[in-house]
Design a protein around this motif. Structure first.
Motif, PDB file in Angstrom:
ATOM      1  N   LYS A 116      83.846 -32.611  56.627  1.00  7.25           N
ATOM      2  CA  LYS A 116      84.467 -33.553  56.032  1.00  7.25           C
ATOM      3  C   LYS A 116      83.461 -34.184  54.793  1.00  7.25           C
ATOM      4  O   LYS A 116      84.074 -34.790  53.951  1.00  7.25           O
ATOM      5  CB  LYS A 116      84.503 -34.985  56.840  1.00  7.25           C
ATOM      6  N   GLY A 117      82.352 -33.885  54.796  1.00  5.00           N
ATOM      7  CA  GLY A 117      81.572 -34.289  53.298  1.00  5.00           C
ATOM      8  C   GLY A 117      80.660 -35.208  53.639  1.00  5.00           C
ATOM      9  O   GLY A 117      81.235 -36.137  54.055  1.00  5.00           O
ATOM     10  N   LYS A 118      79.394 -35.214  53.173  1.00  4.82           N
ATOM     11  CA  LYS A 118      78.736 -36.212  53.427  1.00  4.82           C
ATOM     12  C   LYS A 118      78.076 -36.756  51.791  1.00  4.82           C
ATOM     13  O   LYS A 118      78.154 -35.796  50.821  1.00  4.82           O
ATOM     14  CB  LYS A 118      77.525 -36.134  53.899  1.00  4.82           C
ATOM     15  N   GLY A 119      77.646 -37.894  51.596  1.00  2.06           N
ATOM     16  CA  GLY A 119      77.195 -38.153  50.119  1.00  2.06           C
ATOM     17  C   GLY A 119      75.573 -37.661  49.952  1.00  2.06           C
ATOM     18  O   GLY A 119      75.182 -37.106  50.741  1.00  2.06           O
ATOM     19  N   PRO A 120      75.160 -38.122  49.019  1.00  2.00           N
ATOM     20  CA  PRO A 120      73.740 -37.578  48.543  1.00  2.00           C
ATOM     21  C   PRO A 120      72.872 -37.859  49.639  1.00  2.00           C
ATOM     22  O   PRO A 120      73.012 -39.027  50.421  1.00  2.00           O
ATOM     23  CB  PRO A 120      73.393 -38.248  47.260  1.00  2.00           C
ATOM     24  N   MET A 121      71.667 -37.334  49.424  1.00  2.00           N
ATOM     25  CA  MET A 121      70.351 -37.824  50.324  1.00  2.00           C
ATOM     26  C   MET A 121      69.262 -38.055  49.422  1.00  2.00           C
ATOM     27  O   MET A 121      69.081 -37.266  48.512  1.00  2.00           O
ATOM     28  CB  MET A 121      69.971 -36.244  51.127  1.00  2.00           C
ATOM     29  N   VAL A 122      68.670 -39.093  49.610  1.00  2.00           N
ATOM     30  CA  VAL A 122      67.635 -39.740  48.744  1.00  2.00           C
ATOM     31  C   VAL A 122      66.383 -40.031  49.568  1.00  2.00           C
ATOM     32  O   VAL A 122      66.376 -40.682  50.847  1.00  2.00           O
ATOM     33  CB  VAL A 122      68.049 -40.760  47.952  1.00  2.00           C
ATOM     34  N   VAL A 123      65.277 -39.346  49.187  1.00  2.00           N
ATOM     35  CA  VAL A 123      63.930 -39.670  50.272  1.00  2.00           C
ATOM     36  C   VAL A 123      63.082 -40.262  49.270  1.00  2.00           C
ATOM     37  O   VAL A 123      62.578 -39.819  48.193  1.00  2.00           O
ATOM     38  CB  VAL A 123      63.529 -38.273  50.780  1.00  2.00           C
ATOM     39  N   CYS A 124      62.604 -41.491  49.345  1.00  2.00           N
ATOM     40  CA  CYS A 124      61.845 -42.518  49.083  1.00  2.00           C
ATOM     41  C   CYS A 124      60.162 -42.221  49.693  1.00  2.00           C
ATOM     42  O   CYS A 124      59.980 -42.424  50.914  1.00  2.00           O
ATOM     43  CB  CYS A 124      62.017 -43.728  49.090  1.00  2.00           C
ATOM     44  N   ILE A 125      59.406 -41.754  48.976  1.00  2.00           N
ATOM     45  CA  ILE A 125      57.976 -41.301  49.469  1.00  2.00           C
ATOM     46  C   ILE A 125      57.046 -42.260  48.857  1.00  2.00           C
ATOM     47  O   ILE A 125      56.868 -42.341  47.714  1.00  2.00           O
ATOM     48  CB  ILE A 125      57.678 -39.845  49.022  1.00  2.00           C
ATOM     49  N   ASP A 126      56.456 -42.943  49.713  1.00  2.00           N
ATOM     50  CA  ASP A 126      55.255 -43.843  49.332  1.00  2.00           C
ATOM     51  C   ASP A 126      54.003 -42.926  48.986  1.00  2.00           C
ATOM     52  O   ASP A 126      53.434 -42.178  49.916  1.00  2.00           O
ATOM     53  CB  ASP A 126      54.877 -44.496  50.437  1.00  2.00           C
ATOM     54  N   VAL A 127      53.485 -43.376  47.688  1.00  2.00           N
ATOM     55  CA  VAL A 127      52.347 -42.436  47.337  1.00  2.00           C
ATOM     56  C   VAL A 127      51.378 -43.461  46.746  1.00  2.00           C
ATOM     57  O   VAL A 127      50.544 -43.058  45.703  1.00  2.00           O
ATOM     58  CB  VAL A 127      52.882 -41.293  45.820  1.00  2.00           C
ATOM     59  N   SER A 128      51.260 -44.479  47.521  1.00  2.00           N
ATOM     60  CA  SER A 128      50.273 -45.370  47.356  1.00  2.00           C
ATOM     61  C   SER A 128      48.973 -44.811  47.872  1.00  2.00           C
ATOM     62  O   SER A 128      48.713 -43.744  48.654  1.00  2.00           O
ATOM     63  CB  SER A 128      50.494 -46.712  48.058  1.00  2.00           C
ATOM     64  N   SER A 129      47.743 -45.608  47.605  1.00  2.00           N
ATOM     65  CA  SER A 129      46.514 -45.177  47.868  1.00  2.00           C
ATOM     66  C   SER A 129      46.199 -44.916  49.382  1.00  2.00           C
ATOM     67  O   SER A 129      45.441 -43.768  49.712  1.00  2.00           O
ATOM     68  CB  SER A 129      45.354 -46.217  47.378  1.00  2.00           C
ATOM     69  N   SER A 130      46.925 -45.565  50.251  1.00  2.00           N
ATOM     70  CA  SER A 130      46.570 -45.475  51.659  1.00  2.00           C
ATOM     71  C   SER A 130      47.291 -44.335  52.169  1.00  2.00           C
ATOM     72  O   SER A 130      46.717 -43.854  53.378  1.00  2.00           O
ATOM     73  CB  SER A 130      46.996 -46.876  52.276  1.00  2.00           C
ATOM     74  N   MET A 131      48.080 -43.623  51.613  1.00  2.00           N
ATOM     75  CA  MET A 131      48.987 -42.549  51.952  1.00  2.00           C
ATOM     76  C   MET A 131      48.158 -41.051  51.833  1.00  2.00           C
ATOM     77  O   MET A 131      48.539 -40.029  51.984  1.00  2.00           O
ATOM     78  CB  MET A 131      50.277 -42.405  51.416  1.00  2.00           C
ATOM     79  N   GLN A 132      47.165 -41.344  50.865  1.00  2.00           N
ATOM     80  CA  GLN A 132      46.324 -39.986  50.476  1.00  2.00           C
ATOM     81  C   GLN A 132      45.629 -39.105  51.575  1.00  2.00           C
ATOM     82  O   GLN A 132      45.342 -39.748  52.729  1.00  2.00           O
ATOM     83  CB  GLN A 132      45.153 -40.483  49.663  1.00  2.00           C
ATOM     84  N   GLY A 133      46.029 -38.026  51.700  1.00  2.00           N
ATOM     85  CA  GLY A 133      45.427 -37.036  52.535  1.00  2.00           C
ATOM     86  C   GLY A 133      46.598 -36.552  53.605  1.00  2.00           C
ATOM     87  O   GLY A 133      47.706 -36.000  52.980  1.00  2.00           O
ATOM     88  N   ASP A 134      46.399 -36.493  54.569  1.00  2.00           N
ATOM     89  CA  ASP A 134      47.252 -35.965  55.714  1.00  2.00           C
ATOM     90  C   ASP A 134      48.785 -36.554  55.672  1.00  2.00           C
ATOM     91  O   ASP A 134      49.563 -35.882  55.833  1.00  2.00           O
ATOM     92  CB  ASP A 134      46.780 -36.105  57.071  1.00  2.00           C
ATOM     93  N   LYS A 135      48.653 -38.089  55.498  1.00  2.00           N
ATOM     94  CA  LYS A 135      49.932 -38.714  55.329  1.00  2.00           C
ATOM     95  C   LYS A 135      50.855 -38.209  54.203  1.00  2.00           C
ATOM     96  O   LYS A 135      51.991 -38.132  54.340  1.00  2.00           O
ATOM     97  CB  LYS A 135      49.899 -40.231  55.341  1.00  2.00           C
TER      98      LYS A 135
END
Length: 268
Positions: free
Chosen positions: A91-110
């Motif tokens: 039937k169709g789906k709309g777009p997919m948007v992924v918002c990724i946190d790239v703040s300092s606390s996300m550095q590394g494995d996260k």
């Protein structure tokens, strides 16, 4: 050639490629299971040989003492009349948007985990023939990077933009309003409905009542959902994400298993 050189010298991209390889296998296995139990609607009649989709007249022929030989022949030839089904994906789906946190606390494995999840979602979007936008955010518009990764006709990813997404990490604080607005902007460009917004973060950010009211209006208008992934922090019930997300998954430990819930959500 320049893209090849960047890939060769970037260890982060090599690790991302390995993680995405594992995630894609899980996502595709989940897709098969989803299709097995999915609900579909009959919208036309076609020729085929699937006994579970026979129209009533063919069911009568299957048990008729005279017609059943002809029925068996037509089954072998794939020319019995059966319902044509249309599932949610068709039937169709709309777009997919992924918002990724790239703040300092996300550095590394996260950071690595969240970007690997995003690239796997991009693969899902390609197979579902959906536009895919990555929104990289930390604090405010200065750090915001919006990348439309598959604008081409066949929804194939733009590798230069994939590399740009993988390498981008400005650090800083956390702001939810700006990236969600950038996500909704894509959905509203052509009044594209049934979109999915996924936000992956380990932070908190207050949102204004006025912004929440505008977001609810846009959700009613465009019929999209927001799925939040709270990485390695606190309780989902006390998060400010609960004010605008339709669903929140709290990830206490970075692993392949915790990514599966996200893939299942966007494919169901």
């Amino acid at each position: 050639l320049e893209l090849g050189r960047r890939l060769a010298r970037n260890k982060k991209l090599g690790e991302l490629a390995r993680m995405v390889g594992r995630f894609k296998q899980d996502a595709r296995a989940l897709k098969r299971k989803t299709l097995e139990r999915g609900v579909a609607e009959a919208y036309d009649i076609e020729l085929g040989s699937e006994l579970g989709r026979l129209i009533p007249a063919e069911l009568l022929a299957m048990h008729h003492p005279v017609l059943k030989r002809d029925f068996h022949r037509r089954v072998l030839e794939g020319t019995v009349l059966q319902y044509r089904l249309r599932d949610d994906e068709q039937k169709g789906k709309g777009p997919m948007v992924v918002c990724i946190d790239v703040s300092s606390s996300m550095q590394g494995d996260k950071e690595m985990w969240s970007k690997a999840v995003a690239l796997t979602l991009m693969d899902i979007a390609r197979r579902q023939r959906r536009l895919f936008r990555a929104v990289m955010f930390s604090s405010g518009e200065v750090s915001l990077k919006v990348l439309d990764l598959n604008r081409e006709r066949r929804y194939a990813p733009d590798l230069n933009k994939v590399v740009e997404m993988a390498e981008y990490f400005p650090g800083g604080g956390t702001d939810f309003e700006t990236p969600i607005d950038a996500a909704v902007e894509l959905l509203g460009e052509k009044k594209l409905k049934r979109g999915d917004i996924v936000i992956i973060t380990d932070g908190e950010s207050q949102v204004s009542p006025e912004w929440l009211a505008r977001l609810r209006e846009r959700k009613d208008e465009l019929d999209f959902s927001i799925f939040a992934v709270l990485v390695d922090v606190g309780s989902a019930e006390t998060s400010s994400l609960a004010q605008f997300a339709d669903r929140i998954t709290s990830v206490k430990r970075i692993s392949d298993e915790h990514a599966r819930d996200i893939f299942l959500h966007v494919q169901s």
